[in-house]
Design a protein around this motif. Structure first.
Motif, short mmCIF file in Angstrom:
data_model
loop_
_atom_site.label_atom_id
_atom_site.label_comp_id
_atom_site.label_asym_id
_atom_site.label_seq_id
_atom_site.Cartn_x
_atom_site.Cartn_y
_atom_site.Cartn_z
N LYS A 153 11.99 5.25 3.17
CA LYS A 153 13.34 4.70 3.41
C LYS A 153 13.49 3.33 2.76
CE LYS A 153 13.75 7.24 7.73
NZ LYS A 153 13.90 7.12 9.20
N ALA A 154 12.45 2.51 2.85
CA ALA A 154 12.48 1.19 2.22
C ALA A 154 12.32 1.32 0.70
CB ALA A 154 11.37 0.31 2.79
N PHE A 155 11.48 2.25 0.27
CA PHE A 155 11.20 2.46 -1.16
C PHE A 155 12.48 2.77 -1.93
CE2 PHE A 155 9.82 5.11 -4.76
CZ PHE A 155 8.80 4.34 -5.30
N ASP B 282 0.82 -1.21 0.00
CA ASP B 282 0.00 0.00 0.00
C ASP B 282 0.85 1.26 0.00
OD1 ASP B 282 -2.65 -0.52 -0.26
OD2 ASP B 282 -3.18 -0.03 1.80
N ILE B 283 1.84 1.31 0.90
CA ILE B 283 2.68 2.51 1.00
C ILE B 283 3.55 2.66 -0.24
CG2 ILE B 283 4.53 1.45 2.34
CD1 ILE B 283 3.20 5.07 2.58
N ASN B 284 4.03 1.56 -0.79
CA ASN B 284 4.82 1.65 -2.02
C ASN B 284 3.98 2.21 -3.16
OD1 ASN B 284 7.21 0.77 -0.92
ND2 ASN B 284 6.91 -1.36 -1.53
N GLU B 285 2.72 1.82 -3.23
CA GLU B 285 1.82 2.37 -4.25
C GLU B 285 1.59 3.85 -4.03
OE1 GLU B 285 -1.81 0.09 -4.49
OE2 GLU B 285 -0.69 -1.79 -4.69
N ARG B 286 1.40 4.26 -2.78
CA ARG B 286 1.21 5.69 -2.47
C ARG B 286 2.44 6.49 -2.87
NH1 ARG B 286 -0.03 6.64 3.52
NH2 ARG B 286 0.21 8.80 2.87
N ILE B 287 3.62 5.98 -2.53
CA ILE B 287 4.86 6.70 -2.85
C ILE B 287 5.06 6.75 -4.36
CG2 ILE B 287 7.37 6.64 -2.64
CD1 ILE B 287 6.89 5.58 0.26
N THR B 288 4.82 5.65 -5.04
CA THR B 288 4.93 5.63 -6.51
C THR B 288 4.00 6.67 -7.12
OG1 THR B 288 5.55 3.29 -6.52
CG2 THR B 288 4.65 4.19 -8.57
N GLU C 195 3.74 6.60 8.17
CA GLU C 195 3.80 5.52 7.19
C GLU C 195 4.69 5.92 6.02
OE1 GLU C 195 0.12 4.31 5.08
OE2 GLU C 195 0.51 2.33 5.95
N VAL C 196 4.55 7.14 5.54
CA VAL C 196 5.41 7.64 4.47
C VAL C 196 6.84 7.79 4.97
CG1 VAL C 196 5.89 9.59 2.93
CG2 VAL C 196 3.56 8.75 3.17
N ARG C 197 7.00 8.27 6.19
CA ARG C 197 8.34 8.48 6.75
C ARG C 197 9.15 7.19 6.76
NH1 ARG C 197 9.80 11.59 12.39
NH2 ARG C 197 12.06 11.54 12.12
N GLN C 198 8.54 6.09 7.17
CA GLN C 198 9.23 4.81 7.19
C GLN C 198 9.25 4.17 5.80
OE1 GLN C 198 11.12 3.85 9.70
NE2 GLN C 198 10.43 5.75 10.64
N THR D 3 18.05 7.99 5.10
CA THR D 3 17.85 9.33 5.66
C THR D 3 16.87 10.15 4.82
OG1 THR D 3 19.76 10.20 4.44
CG2 THR D 3 20.16 9.38 6.68
N ILE D 4 16.43 11.23 5.45
CA ILE D 4 15.53 12.20 4.83
C ILE D 4 16.21 13.55 4.98
CG2 ILE D 4 13.26 13.30 5.08
CD1 ILE D 4 12.32 10.51 6.13
N PRO D 5 16.21 14.41 3.98
CA PRO D 5 15.38 14.44 2.78
C PRO D 5 15.84 13.46 1.69
CG PRO D 5 16.85 16.31 2.77
CD PRO D 5 17.05 15.60 4.08
#
Length: 108
Positions: free
Chosen positions: A63-65, A3-9, A57-60, A70-72
Motif C-alpha cells: 500500500k505504501a509502495f 527491506d519491504i520495498n526491496e522485497r516488493i521491487t 509485511e507485504v500486505r501493508q 486497496t488490494i488487489p
C-alpha cells in the motif's frame, strides 16, 4: 520499510505481470481479487499472484509502495497499473489488452 520495498521491487521485477491479491489465482479470497484474476485470465497473460494474506509485511508494504490503499494491485513490467476497478475500466475499454500487448508480456 526499506527491506519491504526491496522485497516488493524484487517481486514486481521478476515477472511481466504481478497481481498482489487476497488469496491465490486458483482460490481468490475476495470478490475484487477474483474479478482481477478473471480479467487477467481473459486477457490470456501469464501472471504471478502474490497472496498478501500470507504476509502482513507485504500486505501493508504494498500500500505504501504504490501509494494505493486497496488490494488487489496490478503491476505490468514493474509499473503500477491500478486496482480492481481500474482494471475493469481499462479491460472494458480495451486499454488493458492494448497495454499488455504493447509491453509484450508473456502469454499464459
Amino acid at each position: 520499510m526499506a527491506d519491504i520495498n526491496e522485497r516488493i521491487t524484487d517481486i514486481v521485477g521478476k515477472q511481466d505481470v504481478v497481481l498482489f491479491m487476497k488469496g491465490t489465482p486458483l482460490f481468490p479470497q475476495c470478490g475484487f481479487s477474483s474479478r482481477a484474476v478473471a480479467i487477467l485470465d481473459h486477457c490470456g497473460v501469464a501472471f504471478e499472484g502474490v497472496d498478501v494474506l500470507q504476509d502482513m509485511e507485504v500486505r501493508q508494504g504494498i500500500k505504501a509502495f504504490s501509494d494505493w490503499p486497496t488490494i488487489p494491485q496490478l503491476y505490468v513490467k514493474g509499473e503500477f497499473v491500478g486496482g480492481s476497478d481500474i482494471m475493469m475500466e481499462m479491460f472494458e475499454a480495451g486499454e488493458l489488452q492494448q497495454l499488455l500487448d504493447e509491453k509484450e508480456v508473456a502469454k499464459a
